[in-house]
Design a protein around this motif. Sequence first.
Motif, PDB file in Angstrom:
ATOM      1  N   ASN A  17       0.828  -1.211   0.000  1.00  0.00           N
ATOM      2  CA  ASN A  17       0.000   0.000   0.000  1.00  0.00           C
ATOM      3  C   ASN A  17       0.860   1.257   0.000  1.00  0.00           C
ATOM      4  N   ASN A  18       1.932   1.239   0.775  1.00  0.00           N
ATOM      5  CA  ASN A  18       2.851   2.370   0.815  1.00  0.00           C
ATOM      6  C   ASN A  18       3.483   2.597  -0.558  1.00  0.00           C
ATOM      7  N   THR A  21       0.966   4.162  -3.004  1.00  0.00           N
ATOM      8  CA  THR A  21       0.785   5.583  -2.702  1.00  0.00           C
ATOM      9  C   THR A  21       1.974   6.407  -3.184  1.00  0.00           C
ATOM     10  N   ALA A  24       2.140   6.756  -6.944  1.00  0.00           N
ATOM     11  CA  ALA A  24       1.153   7.684  -7.496  1.00  0.00           C
ATOM     12  C   ALA A  24       1.628   9.130  -7.373  1.00  0.00           C
ATOM     13  N   GLU A  25       2.546   9.382  -6.435  1.00  0.00           N
ATOM     14  CA  GLU A  25       3.002  10.743  -6.160  1.00  0.00           C
ATOM     15  C   GLU A  25       4.403  11.032  -6.699  1.00  0.00           C
TER      16      GLU A  25
END
Length: 53
Positions: A17-18, A21, A24-25
């Motif tokens: 999950n990290n 995220t 995506a950034e």
Amino acid sequence: MTHTKENLLNRIEECRNNMVTLAAENPLSSLTVVRVSSELDGLLNEYEKFFSI
């Protein structure tokens, strides 16, 4: 570091999950994403050991 199977699965999910995220950034080639990806690879390799015994 030795993990229980359940603990390891939880850690893999958190790391995945990290990474999603961060990816995506940031560019996929960024040092941050690459470091988390490497950590996830290590966790997945350790998880695989549970099944190779």
